[in-house]
Scaffold this active site. Structure first.
Site, PDB file in Angstrom:
ATOM      1  CB  ILE A 180      -0.911  -0.060   1.125  1.00  0.00           C
ATOM      2  CG1 ILE A 180      -1.989  -1.240   0.999  1.00  0.00           C
ATOM      3  CG2 ILE A 180      -1.781   1.437   1.532  1.00  0.00           C
ATOM      4  CD1 ILE A 180      -3.012  -1.264   2.104  1.00  0.00           C
ATOM      5  CB  THR A 260      -5.128   4.101   5.518  1.00  0.00           C
ATOM      6  OG1 THR A 260      -3.837   3.868   5.052  1.00  0.00           O
ATOM      7  CG2 THR A 260      -5.639   5.458   5.134  1.00  0.00           C
ATOM      8  CB  ALA A 261      -2.214   0.852   9.327  1.00  0.00           C
ATOM      9  NE  ARG A 262      -6.788  -4.281  10.510  1.00  0.00           N
ATOM     10  CZ  ARG A 262      -6.884  -4.049   9.336  1.00  0.00           C
ATOM     11  NH1 ARG A 262      -7.215  -3.171   8.592  1.00  0.00           N
ATOM     12  NH2 ARG A 262      -7.345  -5.098   8.465  1.00  0.00           N
ATOM     13  CG  ASP A 286     -10.070   4.241   6.420  1.00  0.00           C
ATOM     14  OD1 ASP A 286     -11.289   4.800   6.360  1.00  0.00           O
ATOM     15  OD2 ASP A 286      -9.716   3.192   6.189  1.00  0.00           O
ATOM     16  CD  GLU A 291     -11.857   0.193  12.764  1.00  0.00           C
ATOM     17  OE1 GLU A 291     -11.092   1.004  12.689  1.00  0.00           O
ATOM     18  OE2 GLU A 291     -12.284  -0.807  11.923  1.00  0.00           O
ATOM     19  CG  HIS A 309     -11.862  -0.041   8.492  1.00  0.00           C
ATOM     20  ND1 HIS A 309     -11.309  -0.888   9.443  1.00  0.00           N
ATOM     21  CD2 HIS A 309     -11.109  -0.525   7.562  1.00  0.00           C
ATOM     22  CE1 HIS A 309     -10.404  -1.707   9.074  1.00  0.00           C
ATOM     23  NE2 HIS A 309     -10.233  -1.508   8.004  1.00  0.00           N
ATOM     24  N   GLY A 311     -11.197   2.907   4.009  1.00  0.00           N
ATOM     25  CA  GLY A 311     -10.146   2.685   3.016  1.00  0.00           C
ATOM     26  C   GLY A 311     -10.059   1.816   2.077  1.00  0.00           C
TER      27      GLY A 311
HETATM   28  P1  NAD Z   1       2.540  -4.971   3.443  1.00  0.00           P
HETATM   29  O1  NAD Z   1       2.777  -6.325   4.223  1.00  0.00           O
HETATM   30  O2  NAD Z   1       2.776  -5.227   1.980  1.00  0.00           O
HETATM   31  O3  NAD Z   1       3.415  -4.086   3.961  1.00  0.00           O
HETATM   32  C1  NAD Z   1       3.876  -3.728   5.367  1.00  0.00           C
HETATM   33  C2  NAD Z   1       4.944  -3.066   5.453  1.00  0.00           C
HETATM   34  O4  NAD Z   1       5.099  -2.825   6.943  1.00  0.00           O
HETATM   35  C3  NAD Z   1       6.247  -3.958   5.343  1.00  0.00           C
HETATM   36  O5  NAD Z   1       7.003  -3.466   4.370  1.00  0.00           O
HETATM   37  C4  NAD Z   1       6.732  -4.383   6.616  1.00  0.00           C
HETATM   38  O6  NAD Z   1       8.020  -4.696   6.538  1.00  0.00           O
HETATM   39  C5  NAD Z   1       6.442  -3.059   7.475  1.00  0.00           C
HETATM   40  N1  NAD Z   1       6.528  -2.979   8.928  1.00  0.00           N
HETATM   41  C6  NAD Z   1       6.511  -4.225   9.801  1.00  0.00           C
HETATM   42  N2  NAD Z   1       6.444  -3.591  10.620  1.00  0.00           N
HETATM   43  C7  NAD Z   1       7.038  -2.291  11.016  1.00  0.00           C
HETATM   44  C8  NAD Z   1       7.426  -1.353  11.843  1.00  0.00           C
HETATM   45  N3  NAD Z   1       7.117  -1.764  13.115  1.00  0.00           N
HETATM   46  N4  NAD Z   1       7.440  -0.220  11.109  1.00  0.00           N
HETATM   47  C9  NAD Z   1       7.499   0.039  10.155  1.00  0.00           C
HETATM   48  N5  NAD Z   1       7.212  -0.586   9.134  1.00  0.00           N
HETATM   49  C10 NAD Z   1       6.827  -1.960   9.495  1.00  0.00           C
HETATM   50  O7  NAD Z   1       0.902  -4.572   3.860  1.00  0.00           O
HETATM   51  P2  NAD Z   1       0.129  -3.673   2.965  1.00  0.00           P
HETATM   52  O8  NAD Z   1      -0.526  -4.443   1.999  1.00  0.00           O
HETATM   53  O9  NAD Z   1       0.982  -2.406   2.478  1.00  0.00           O
HETATM   54  O10 NAD Z   1      -1.021  -3.121   4.150  1.00  0.00           O
HETATM   55  C11 NAD Z   1      -0.664  -2.900   5.489  1.00  0.00           C
HETATM   56  C12 NAD Z   1      -1.922  -2.831   6.498  1.00  0.00           C
HETATM   57  O11 NAD Z   1      -2.755  -1.868   6.211  1.00  0.00           O
HETATM   58  C13 NAD Z   1      -2.392  -4.277   6.624  1.00  0.00           C
HETATM   59  O12 NAD Z   1      -1.706  -4.967   7.367  1.00  0.00           O
HETATM   60  C14 NAD Z   1      -3.889  -3.793   6.993  1.00  0.00           C
HETATM   61  O13 NAD Z   1      -3.887  -3.906   8.199  1.00  0.00           O
HETATM   62  C15 NAD Z   1      -4.201  -2.327   6.587  1.00  0.00           C
HETATM   63  N6  NAD Z   1      -4.982  -2.235   5.630  1.00  0.00           N
HETATM   64  C16 NAD Z   1      -6.014  -1.356   5.938  1.00  0.00           C
HETATM   65  C17 NAD Z   1      -7.021  -0.906   5.020  1.00  0.00           C
HETATM   66  C18 NAD Z   1      -8.260  -0.056   5.215  1.00  0.00           C
HETATM   67  O14 NAD Z   1      -9.380  -0.441   4.886  1.00  0.00           O
HETATM   68  N7  NAD Z   1      -7.961   1.026   5.798  1.00  0.00           N
HETATM   69  C19 NAD Z   1      -7.263  -1.850   3.940  1.00  0.00           C
HETATM   70  C20 NAD Z   1      -6.017  -2.743   3.675  1.00  0.00           C
HETATM   71  C21 NAD Z   1      -5.217  -2.869   4.508  1.00  0.00           C
END
Ligand code: NAD
Length: 353
Positions: A180, A260-262, A286, A291, A309, A311
């Site tokens: 992302i 937009t993560a968690r 988001d 939540e 949420h 996103g």
């Molecule tokens: P991804 O696995 O491709 O990338 C995650 C990155 O985070 C990796 O490069 C990893 O090395 C890095 N990481 C791990 N621990 C870390 C830390 N302590 N500090 C910094 N970086 C760290 O995942 P993605 O596809 O990019 O998605 C990320 C997250 O977004 C998902 O796990 C999900 O929880 C969330 N997400 C949210 C929505 C939404 O609707 N808001 C939708 C999709 C995903």
């Protein structure tokens, strides 16, 4: 020979009917619309579904009981211990898989496959919306328009002139540089932003060059120079409250944050304090720590942009959830190949070999 059986959980498919028709040529489907936890546990104990080889759950939003809540994991050991020995793979819609204990599944030799690539495009768009939001405070402008009060309209119109600035040439400090984040990086570059990132796993040189990324080995060092911090990390023990009081203090005075993560990646209480003090000038959220509960303080702040949420939720995302969940199960069970997007391969391989 009898077809392998698949337990289908949650709401019916919306889009990939043709693929499902083909899927049904290979599998016998048992459906369960809303598996409430206690009922589901009883059904497994009673062997209501008989033996099955796979669980297919393309729509993560149905069957709410499996989602994370304040008590923690919901598809946990208690449920997993009751799964039949014939079970080999579970494929679920959604990118995050925090509600599922994939390690426990793996120990039983069961793959868990997510759909990480599905919501990436939509989530990166949402992040860009929030990034623009935290610089330009356009949700404040929207509220001032929607209230249909000419005095408020004029007042906010004037205040926005000095309260906001452009993302152009500002530093975006990206926490996490995964799927992302790379999409956000590409789009943020189009806004003219300067990109820095922190990730415990440094991205390949080609990626850094392609997106023009400056790497930081130290999170707080990057926070200190960022005009806006973007969070794109998975939620796990090591990222729980990654942005805590100390991290917020390390951020540049007057800077902004987008998540937009968690939700629990940020200590929400500490963020509210930082926003109230003005140390953090704006937030775009988001996701929320508890939540669907949203703190009243956040809801009432004019300088905060909030989405529910939303996103990753777009039609293309759902289509891909349906497609990839079925494909994972068919590839493994029928074609005898490794599944396409497993998240617990190491544990499964250790358990099986
Ligand atoms: P991804 O696995 O491709 O990338 C995650 C990155 O985070 C990796 O490069 C990893 O090395 C890095 N990481 C791990 N621990 C870390 C830390 N302590 N500090 C910094 N970086 C760290 O995942 P993605 O596809 O990019 O998605 C990320 C997250 O977004 C998902 O796990 C999900 O929880 C969330 N997400 C949210 C929505 C939404 O609707 N808001 C939708 C999709 C995903």
């Amino acid at each position: 020979t009898p077809k392998p059986r698949v337990l289908y959980l949650g709401a019916p498919l919306r889009y990939k009917q043709d693929q499902f028709k083909e899927f049904c040529e290979h599998f016998e489907i048992i459906t369960e619309e809303v598996p409430e936890r206690q009922k589901f546990i009883q059904n497994l104990k009673d062997k209501k579904y008989g033996d099955f080889a796979a669980i297919l759950k393309p729509h993560f939003e149905s069957g709410n009981d499996f989602r994370v809540d304040r008590e923690g994991k919901r598809f946990d050991k208690e449920i997993i211990d009751l799964l039949p020995s014939s079970m080999k793979i579970m494929a679920g819609g959604g990118a995050g898989f925090d509600p599922i204990d994939t390690i426990e599944l793996g120990k039983r030799g069961i793959y868990y496959c997510n759909c990480a690539d599905a919501p990436a495009e939509a989530t990166s768009d949402t992040a860009i919306y929030l990034i623009i939001g935290v610089f330009r405070l356009l949700s404040w402008a929207e509220q001032a328009t929607r209230c249909r009060d000419p005095a408020v309209f004029n007042d906010v119109h004037d205040k926005l002139l000095t309260a906001t600035c452009n993302p152009n040439e500002k530093v975006l400090g990206m926490v996490g540089m995964g799927l992302i984040a790379r999409k956000i990086a590409r789009k943020a570059r189009a806004l003219g932003m300067v990109l820095h990132y922190y990730d415990p796993f440094r991205a390949p040189k080609e990626v850094e060059e392609e997106y023009g990324l400056v790497y930081h080995e130290d999170l707080h060092e990057m926070l200190a120079i960022s005009d806006c911090v973007n969070l794109s990390v998975p939620y796990m023990e090591s990222t729980h409250h990654l942005i805590d009081e100390a991290a917020l203090k390390a951020m540049k005075p007057g800077s902004r944050i987008v998540n937009t993560a968690r939700g629990p990646v940020i200590d929400e209480k500490a963020l509210i304090v930082a926003l109230k003090s003005g140390h953090i000038s704006s937030a775009g959220l988001d996701v929320f720590e508890f939540e669907p509960e949203v703190p009243k303080e956040l809801a009432e702040m004019y300088n905060v942009t909030l989405t529910c949420h939303a996103g990753g939720g777009s039609r293309e995302t759902i289509v891909r959830f349906e497609e990839l969940t079925m494909l994972n199960i068919k590839t493994y069970i029928i074609d005898g190949k490794d599944p396409i997007s497993p998240v617990n391969t190491k544990v499964v391989k250790t358990a099986l070999f």
